[in-house]
Each structure stands twice: as structure tokens, then as C-alpha cells.
Design a protein around this motif. Structure first.
Motif, PDB file in Angstrom:
ATOM      1  N   GLU A 188      84.197  52.385 -23.884  1.00 30.96           N
ATOM      2  CA  GLU A 188      84.733  51.433 -22.916  1.00 30.96           C
ATOM      3  C   GLU A 188      84.055  51.624 -21.563  1.00 30.96           C
ATOM      4  N   ALA A 189      84.006  50.580 -20.793  1.00 34.50           N
ATOM      5  CA  ALA A 189      83.330  50.633 -19.501  1.00 34.50           C
ATOM      6  C   ALA A 189      84.028  51.604 -18.561  1.00 34.50           C
ATOM      7  N   SER A 190      83.271  52.491 -17.953  1.00 36.99           N
ATOM      8  CA  SER A 190      83.810  53.441 -16.983  1.00 36.99           C
ATOM      9  C   SER A 190      82.649  53.979 -16.161  1.00 36.99           C
ATOM     10  N   GLN A 191      82.964  54.459 -14.985  1.00 35.64           N
ATOM     11  CA  GLN A 191      81.926  54.914 -14.072  1.00 35.64           C
ATOM     12  C   GLN A 191      82.093  56.394 -13.764  1.00 35.64           C
ATOM     13  N   SER A 192      80.997  57.120 -13.831  1.00 37.26           N
ATOM     14  CA  SER A 192      80.995  58.530 -13.456  1.00 37.26           C
ATOM     15  C   SER A 192      80.607  58.638 -11.979  1.00 37.26           C
ATOM     16  N   VAL A 193      81.508  59.216 -11.177  1.00 35.90           N
ATOM     17  CA  VAL A 193      81.271  59.329  -9.737  1.00 35.90           C
ATOM     18  C   VAL A 193      81.323  60.803  -9.347  1.00 35.90           C
ATOM     19  N   PRO A 194      80.263  61.336  -8.765  1.00 37.69           N
ATOM     20  CA  PRO A 194      80.264  62.749  -8.356  1.00 37.69           C
ATOM     21  C   PRO A 194      81.350  63.036  -7.326  1.00 37.69           C
ATOM     22  N   ILE A 195      81.824  64.274  -7.330  1.00 38.11           N
ATOM     23  CA  ILE A 195      82.785  64.712  -6.321  1.00 38.11           C
ATOM     24  C   ILE A 195      82.391  66.113  -5.866  1.00 38.11           C
ATOM     25  N   GLY A 196      82.415  66.332  -4.575  1.00 36.43           N
ATOM     26  CA  GLY A 196      82.087  67.636  -4.024  1.00 36.43           C
ATOM     27  C   GLY A 196      82.989  67.946  -2.846  1.00 36.43           C
ATOM     28  N   VAL A 197      83.504  69.165  -2.793  1.00 34.36           N
ATOM     29  CA  VAL A 197      84.338  69.621  -1.683  1.00 34.36           C
ATOM     30  C   VAL A 197      83.749  70.953  -1.225  1.00 34.36           C
ATOM     31  N   PHE A 198      83.380  71.062   0.051  1.00 38.10           N
ATOM     32  CA  PHE A 198      82.651  72.245   0.502  1.00 38.10           C
ATOM     33  C   PHE A 198      83.246  72.839   1.769  1.00 38.10           C
ATOM     34  N   LEU A 199      83.127  74.153   1.889  1.00 41.04           N
ATOM     35  CA  LEU A 199      83.432  74.870   3.124  1.00 41.04           C
ATOM     36  C   LEU A 199      82.109  75.388   3.672  1.00 41.04           C
ATOM     37  N   GLU A 200      81.813  75.031   4.927  1.00 44.83           N
ATOM     38  CA  GLU A 200      80.530  75.398   5.522  1.00 44.83           C
ATOM     39  C   GLU A 200      80.748  76.093   6.860  1.00 44.83           C
ATOM     40  N   ASP A 201      79.794  76.931   7.226  1.00 48.25           N
ATOM     41  CA  ASP A 201      79.876  77.567   8.545  1.00 48.25           C
ATOM     42  C   ASP A 201      79.277  76.646   9.599  1.00 48.25           C
ATOM     43  N   GLY A 202      79.190  77.125  10.830  1.00 52.50           N
ATOM     44  CA  GLY A 202      78.708  76.280  11.926  1.00 52.50           C
ATOM     45  C   GLY A 202      77.281  75.811  11.761  1.00 52.50           C
ATOM     46  N   ALA A 203      76.510  76.533  10.949  1.00 47.52           N
ATOM     47  CA  ALA A 203      75.107  76.165  10.738  1.00 47.52           C
ATOM     48  C   ALA A 203      74.923  75.299   9.499  1.00 47.52           C
ATOM     49  N   GLY A 204      76.031  74.937   8.856  1.00 50.77           N
ATOM     50  CA  GLY A 204      75.950  74.090   7.672  1.00 50.77           C
ATOM     51  C   GLY A 204      75.702  74.846   6.379  1.00 50.77           C
ATOM     52  N   THR A 243      84.401  62.382 -11.283  1.00 57.16           N
ATOM     53  CA  THR A 243      85.533  61.633 -11.813  1.00 57.16           C
ATOM     54  C   THR A 243      84.974  60.623 -12.803  1.00 57.16           C
ATOM     55  N   PHE A 244      85.649  60.530 -13.929  1.00 60.15           N
ATOM     56  CA  PHE A 244      85.158  59.685 -15.023  1.00 60.15           C
ATOM     57  C   PHE A 244      86.361  59.018 -15.679  1.00 60.15           C
ATOM     58  N   GLY A 245      86.569  57.741 -15.364  1.00 58.09           N
ATOM     59  CA  GLY A 245      87.742  57.054 -15.885  1.00 58.09           C
ATOM     60  C   GLY A 245      89.011  57.693 -15.370  1.00 58.09           C
ATOM     61  N   ASN A 246      89.860  58.137 -16.285  1.00 56.79           N
ATOM     62  CA  ASN A 246      91.130  58.773 -15.920  1.00 56.79           C
ATOM     63  C   ASN A 246      90.998  60.240 -15.555  1.00 56.79           C
TER      64      ASN A 246
END
Length: 264
Positions: free
Chosen positions: A30-46, A56-59
Motif C-alpha cells: 500500500e502507498a506510504s512514505q518513509s520520512v527520516p527523523i533525527g533528534v540531536f543534542l549538540e554543543d555550542g560548536a555544533g 517514520t513509515f506509515g503507522n
């Protein structure tokens, strides 16, 4: 046609098979879209100090990697990353989450966040284990809805699950309360209870249960054997010795069961 075996991990070979499989899957699923997800903790210099990646992929929220620098562990950073990813996945319409982890990595971490083990790959790669977990992301919203019906939070024996530290720790994801409850329950029951066991939504609610509530509680087992919902439906309730011992410590259980009986 020739069969060729390699051991060089050639990226071109891998990409070709990946593209062929993806094209085949697209034509059949069935039609569905795969969308990347990223959550990051960075210091002041990135520079990245911790992060979670996946898609995320469908449900489904599919967690691929979660890492926290060793010097930052024990500060709740991993929990914040996971909760942020789950919240974002919920905004995208996801209902469930999936993750796998090695036995030396974070099984207890995911259990403490409401994940349930669905499969374990034994002897991986030789003597270890690889654990597979899923979670219903909207589970807590379902619990909040069910909380409007106070009867749902009255346990089989009449105890108020809403006031139970195990449930409170689960709903609020309070690891400190999990540890405190594990110590107390170990002392009261004479068996070792670890913090990862303190994960319960309520003995009559859908979702996680402590091992005691799920398997060992004599009242819960009795109610199930008799096909009842609570002790309120039992004709032997008034003379039950087991229930009587609970009522000695918590007299409100009898009143709760009587009210439950009246509302049924």
C-alpha cells in the motif's frame, strides 16, 4: 546465468539489490512514505553529544540508532531524545514504534519507556541476544480517556490503581519512583524486584503489567479463573480471607468494590 559469492561488501552490489527490492515492494504494498527523523543534542560548536535517528513509515516510528556520550549518561538525555522522537512521530500520524537492541545495550531503558518485547534472537552473534520491542504510541492517550471512568482504575481486589506508585511511575515515566517502588516491594514481598519490573498501566487496563500483577497476584488469578472482572462479582467476596487481609491494610478496597458493584 552465474552465481557469484563475494565478501567485499561492495556498495554498488548492495545498492543494486536494494533498488530492485524497493521497486518491487513499491509495486505491491500500500502507498506510504518513509520520512527520516533525527533528534540531536549538540554543543555550542555544533558537535553532536547524543542523538536518535530513524524514520517514520506509515503507522510506524522505526528507531535505528540512539546514542548518548558516556560522560552524559544517567542525566535523562536518552529519555528526552526518545520522547521527542515519539512526539514528532505522533504529529506525523504514527501509532506505533519499533526498535531492536542488543542485550548489553538498553533493554531495560526501552521497557521503562513502555516498550514490550515481541521477539528475542538468541545466541547473537554467538552468546548474546538481540531484543525486538514495540510500543503503542497512543497508549497513554487511551489511558487518559479511560481514566474518566474511575471503575477502570479500580483493581480486581478493589485497590485504587490510580494511586499505585507503579502506575504513577509508568504514566509519568518517573525512573526515581520506579527505583523507590522496587526497593519497597522487594522488602514487602521478600523477592527481588528490579526497577525495570515497575511498569504497569493498571491491573484491569490494557498495557504493561508488573510480573506480580500479571502472574503472581492471588486475587487477580482467582478473578480470571472465575471469569470475573473484579471481586465485586464474586458471591464469596464477603468471606474471602485473601481479600480480608488486603482490607486490613487498606479498608477502602471494600468500599471501592461495593461502589463498583452498585454501578454495574
Amino acid at each position: 546465468m552465474n552465481i557469484r559469492i563475494t565478501n567485499d561488501g561492495n556498495e554498488r552490489d548492495i545498492q543494486e539489490i536494494h533498488e530492485m527490492l524497493r521497486e518491487y515492494n513499491r509495486s505491491h504494498r500500500e502507498a506510504s512514505q518513509s520520512v527520516p527523523i533525527g533528534v540531536f543534542l549538540e554543543d555550542g560548536a555544533g558537535r553532536k553529544l547524543a542523538g536518535l535517528t530513524g524514520e517514520t513509515f506509515g503507522n510506524w516510528l522505526c528507531i535505528q540508532y540512539l546514542f548518548v556520550s558516556e560522560r552524559l549518561r544517567g542525566q535523562g538525555i536518552g529519555s528526552k531524545l526518545l520522547e521527542a522522537a515519539e512526539a514528532e512521530a505522533g504529529q506525523r500520524g504514527c501509532k506505533y514504534a519499533f526498535v531492536d537492541t542488543f542485550s548489553f545495550q538498553a533493554p531495560a531503558f526501552y521497557k521503562n519507556h513502555g516498550y514490550r518485547e515481541v521477539f528475542t534472537l538468541e545466541d547473537y552473534p554467538y552468546t548474546g541476544k538481540r531484543h525486538y520491542y514495540t510500543k503503542e504510541l497512543h497508549g497513554f492517550r487511551l489511558m487518559e480517556t479511560a481514566m474518566k471512568d474511575t471503575n477502570q482504575l479500580i483493581g480486581c481486589c478493589g485497590l485504587d490503581c490510580e494511586a499505585c506508585d507503579a502506575r504513577i511511575a509508568t504514566v509519568t515515566n518517573d525512573n526515581a519512583l520506579r527505583e523507590k517502588t522496587a526497593v519497597l516491594w522487594t522488602k514487602l514481598n521478600g523477592v527481588t524486584i528490579t526497577p525495570d519490573m515497575i511498569n504497569c498501566t493498571g491491573c484491569r487496563m490494557e498495557g504493561a503489567k508488573t510480573p506480580f500483577c500479571d502472574k503472581l497476584c492471588p486475587v487477580h488469578n482467582c478473578v480470571r479463573e472465575k471469569g470475573l472482572d473484579t471481586c465485586a462479582g464474586c458471591t464469596e467476596m464477603d468471606g474471602c480471607l485473601t481479600l480480608g487481609r488486603i482490607a486490613e491494610n487498606t479498608p477502602s478496597v471494600l468500599e471501592n468494590l461495593k461502589q463498583f458493584r452498585e454501578t454495574k
